[in-house]
Scaffold this motif. Structure first.
Motif, PDB file in Angstrom:
ATOM      1  N   GLN A  75      45.452  50.291  42.266  1.00 33.16           N
ATOM      2  CA  GLN A  75      45.840  49.259  43.254  1.00 33.16           C
ATOM      3  C   GLN A  75      44.746  48.195  43.375  1.00 33.16           C
ATOM      4  O   GLN A  75      45.013  46.997  43.477  1.00 33.16           O
ATOM      5  N   ALA A  76      43.490  48.671  43.355  1.00 32.77           N
ATOM      6  CA  ALA A  76      42.364  47.729  43.495  1.00 32.77           C
ATOM      7  C   ALA A  76      42.268  46.801  42.286  1.00 32.77           C
ATOM      8  O   ALA A  76      41.922  45.628  42.421  1.00 32.77           O
ATOM      9  N   LEU A  77      42.614  47.324  41.096  1.00 34.78           N
ATOM     10  CA  LEU A  77      42.606  46.471  39.898  1.00 34.78           C
ATOM     11  C   LEU A  77      43.575  45.304  40.083  1.00 34.78           C
ATOM     12  O   LEU A  77      43.270  44.164  39.745  1.00 34.78           O
ATOM     13  N   SER A  78      44.758  45.599  40.644  1.00 39.37           N
ATOM     14  CA  SER A  78      45.733  44.523  40.888  1.00 39.37           C
ATOM     15  C   SER A  78      45.175  43.528  41.883  1.00 39.37           C
ATOM     16  O   SER A  78      45.311  42.313  41.716  1.00 39.37           O
ATOM     17  N   ARG A  79      44.522  44.063  42.920  1.00 41.62           N
ATOM     18  CA  ARG A  79      43.962  43.147  43.923  1.00 41.62           C
ATOM     19  C   ARG A  79      42.831  42.301  43.336  1.00 41.62           C
ATOM     20  O   ARG A  79      42.544  41.206  43.825  1.00 41.62           O
ATOM     21  N   ALA A  80      42.193  42.820  42.283  1.00 42.25           N
ATOM     22  CA  ALA A  80      41.131  42.041  41.622  1.00 42.25           C
ATOM     23  C   ALA A  80      41.719  41.067  40.601  1.00 42.25           C
ATOM     24  O   ALA A  80      40.984  40.447  39.838  1.00 42.25           O
ATOM     25  N   GLY A  81      43.037  40.983  40.573  1.00 40.44           N
ATOM     26  CA  GLY A  81      43.686  39.971  39.730  1.00 40.44           C
ATOM     27  C   GLY A  81      44.019  40.428  38.327  1.00 40.44           C
ATOM     28  O   GLY A  81      44.343  39.613  37.471  1.00 40.44           O
ATOM     29  N   LEU A  82      43.923  41.733  38.048  1.00 42.22           N
ATOM     30  CA  LEU A  82      44.257  42.217  36.704  1.00 42.22           C
ATOM     31  C   LEU A  82      45.691  42.744  36.706  1.00 42.22           C
ATOM     32  O   LEU A  82      46.086  43.508  37.605  1.00 42.22           O
ATOM     33  N   THR A  83      46.470  42.322  35.720  1.00 44.52           N
ATOM     34  CA  THR A  83      47.886  42.698  35.732  1.00 44.52           C
ATOM     35  C   THR A  83      48.162  43.908  34.844  1.00 44.52           C
ATOM     36  O   THR A  83      48.953  44.771  35.187  1.00 44.52           O
ATOM     37  N   ASP A  84      47.445  43.966  33.735  1.00 40.52           N
ATOM     38  CA  ASP A  84      47.721  44.987  32.730  1.00 40.52           C
ATOM     39  C   ASP A  84      47.007  46.297  33.107  1.00 40.52           C
ATOM     40  O   ASP A  84      46.240  46.853  32.315  1.00 40.52           O
ATOM     41  N   THR A  85      47.279  46.806  34.290  1.00 41.61           N
ATOM     42  CA  THR A  85      46.412  47.862  34.838  1.00 41.61           C
ATOM     43  C   THR A  85      46.442  49.174  34.036  1.00 41.61           C
ATOM     44  O   THR A  85      45.413  49.806  33.871  1.00 41.61           O
ATOM     45  N   LYS A  86      47.631  49.560  33.558  1.00 43.85           N
ATOM     46  CA  LYS A  86      47.728  50.840  32.805  1.00 43.85           C
ATOM     47  C   LYS A  86      46.849  50.787  31.546  1.00 43.85           C
ATOM     48  O   LYS A  86      46.142  51.732  31.236  1.00 43.85           O
ATOM     49  N   ARG A  87      46.938  49.630  30.841  1.00 42.64           N
ATOM     50  CA  ARG A  87      46.142  49.499  29.613  1.00 42.64           C
ATOM     51  C   ARG A  87      44.646  49.553  29.950  1.00 42.64           C
ATOM     52  O   ARG A  87      43.870  50.202  29.259  1.00 42.64           O
ATOM     53  N   ILE A  88      44.275  48.887  31.040  1.00 43.32           N
ATOM     54  CA  ILE A  88      42.852  48.853  31.411  1.00 43.32           C
ATOM     55  C   ILE A  88      42.345  50.256  31.757  1.00 43.32           C
ATOM     56  O   ILE A  88      41.286  50.679  31.307  1.00 43.32           O
ATOM     57  N   LEU A  89      43.150  50.993  32.512  1.00 39.98           N
ATOM     58  CA  LEU A  89      42.729  52.349  32.890  1.00 39.98           C
ATOM     59  C   LEU A  89      42.500  53.215  31.651  1.00 39.98           C
ATOM     60  O   LEU A  89      41.605  54.061  31.630  1.00 39.98           O
ATOM     61  N   GLY A  90      43.302  52.962  30.622  1.00 37.20           N
ATOM     62  CA  GLY A  90      43.205  53.781  29.407  1.00 37.20           C
ATOM     63  C   GLY A  90      42.248  53.223  28.367  1.00 37.20           C
ATOM     64  O   GLY A  90      42.117  53.780  27.284  1.00 37.20           O
ATOM     65  N   SER A  91      41.559  52.119  28.697  1.00 31.47           N
ATOM     66  CA  SER A  91      40.644  51.509  27.715  1.00 31.47           C
ATOM     67  C   SER A  91      39.221  51.998  27.908  1.00 31.47           C
ATOM     68  O   SER A  91      38.805  52.337  29.019  1.00 31.47           O
ATOM     69  N   ARG A  92      38.493  51.983  26.816  1.00 30.17           N
ATOM     70  CA  ARG A  92      37.049  52.230  26.908  1.00 30.17           C
ATOM     71  C   ARG A  92      36.369  50.867  27.098  1.00 30.17           C
ATOM     72  O   ARG A  92      36.951  49.842  26.703  1.00 30.17           O
ATOM     73  N   PRO A  93      35.171  50.841  27.714  1.00 31.02           N
ATOM     74  CA  PRO A  93      34.553  49.547  28.065  1.00 31.02           C
ATOM     75  C   PRO A  93      34.523  48.528  26.926  1.00 31.02           C
ATOM     76  O   PRO A  93      34.801  47.351  27.134  1.00 31.02           O
ATOM     77  N   TYR A  94      34.219  48.988  25.689  1.00 29.57           N
ATOM     78  CA  TYR A  94      34.092  48.023  24.588  1.00 29.57           C
ATOM     79  C   TYR A  94      35.443  47.410  24.194  1.00 29.57           C
ATOM     80  O   TYR A  94      35.495  46.456  23.423  1.00 29.57           O
ATOM     81  N   GLN A  95      36.537  47.967  24.719  1.00 32.12           N
ATOM     82  CA  GLN A  95      37.860  47.415  24.381  1.00 32.12           C
ATOM     83  C   GLN A  95      38.277  46.301  25.347  1.00 32.12           C
ATOM     84  O   GLN A  95      39.367  45.758  25.228  1.00 32.12           O
TER      85      GLN A  95
END
Ligand code: ATP
Length: 261
Positions: free
Chosen positions: A133-153
């Motif tokens: 939820q906080a990711l969305s509030r920070a303006g990120l839409t693709d939240t599922k992909r971000i949660l599953g990404s490693r930092p370098y991605q």
């Protein structure tokens, strides 16, 4: 009157061996939901000041003197274990390069939920959903992909928002950000500033290091100009940036207007 949140008094930092004074007599007074911007050229001691407040300076290497009160607690007196209760929860840190503060081998969701679990006594699933939820509030839409990404991605700007989201989810009282806009283009820079101002509206105080006078102007609040480890001028952002009293501040502003020749 707003309550004082962070009070830094006579902060001095020296390298122990060989002895070298890096920062001397810095004072910062930050109210709840207030903002202070540290400005100054490279090597003036801005990062060192933040790292001392965050308790990140190795005590075998650096001598840190002065008093740092946060929310009524003297941070320099805290033991390592006690400090972890503050950092990452009440105090959120955004380093110059967010990549270096995250584990490159673990997914963002796992790392961030881990921080929230540690500080908020949440179950893993609840921590992850709070973070999403906080990711969305920070303006990120693709939240599922971000949660599953490693930092370098992720890009630098996205990683920065991931840390902003952590501050939102963790209900940080203070965010310390070290040159959060340096690696961003103008559009992302403006968006990052908006995010910081949004955090501030939610009651979070800001301590921001920047080289960028436009960022300082937009953040507003209080500015502190540093040179060679010392404070040369401080005051309300509007007044200092519009009508600088110190020759050094005038030089810095002039250098920006002249640009490259
Ligand atoms: N690990 C270290 N060991 C010894 N000296 C250091 C270390 N890190 C920084 N310094 C010194 O401390 C002084 C202040 O550095 P600091 O990184 O705080 O500057 P800064 O104002 O944040 O610069 P920049 O804008 O380039 O990030 C500099 O003289 C620097 O060489």
């Amino acid at each position: 009157m707003s309550k004082k949140l962070l009070q830094v008094e006579q902060l001095s930092i020296a390298l122990k061996n060989p002895h070298q004074q890096l920062v001397r007599d810095i004072n910062i007074s930050l109210e709840e939901a207030g903002a202070t911007v540290l400005l100054g050229q490279s090597g003036s001691g801005k990062t060192m000041t933040c790292r001392a407040i965050l308790g990140l300076l190795n005590r075998n290497t650096f001598q840190v003197d002065g008093n740092i009160q946060f929310d009524g607690v003297s941070l320099l007196q805290l033991k390592e274990k006690e400090r972890t209760l503050y950092y990452g929860s009440k105090i959120a840190f955004m380093p110059q390069n967010p990549m270096t503060s995250l584990d490159p081998s673990r997914k963002i969701g796992v790392q961030m939920a881990g921080f929230l679990k540690l500080h908020q006594d949440l179950k893993g699933k609840d921590a992850l959903s709070l973070y999403e939820q906080a990711l969305s509030r920070a303006g990120l839409t693709d939240t599922k992909r971000i949660l599953g990404s490693r930092p370098y991605q992720l890009s630098g700007g996205m990683l920065q928002r991931c840390l902003i989201a952590l501050a939102i989810a963790g209900k940080a009282k203070l965010v310390i950000a070290d040159e959060p806009t340096t690696a961003l283009d103008a559009i992302h820079r403006d968006k990052a500033v908006e995010q910081f101002l949004h955090l501030q509206e939610q009651g979070c105080a800001l301590l921001i290091v920047t080289h960028d006078f436009d960022v300082a102007r937009h953040i507003g609040g209080h500015v502190l100009i540093m040179k060679e480890g010392r404070m040369v001028e401080q005051g309300r952002a509007k007044e200092v940036l519009q009508n600088p009293q110190a020759a050094y501040t005038r030089e810095l502003i002039e250098a920006i207007h002249l640009g490259w020749r």
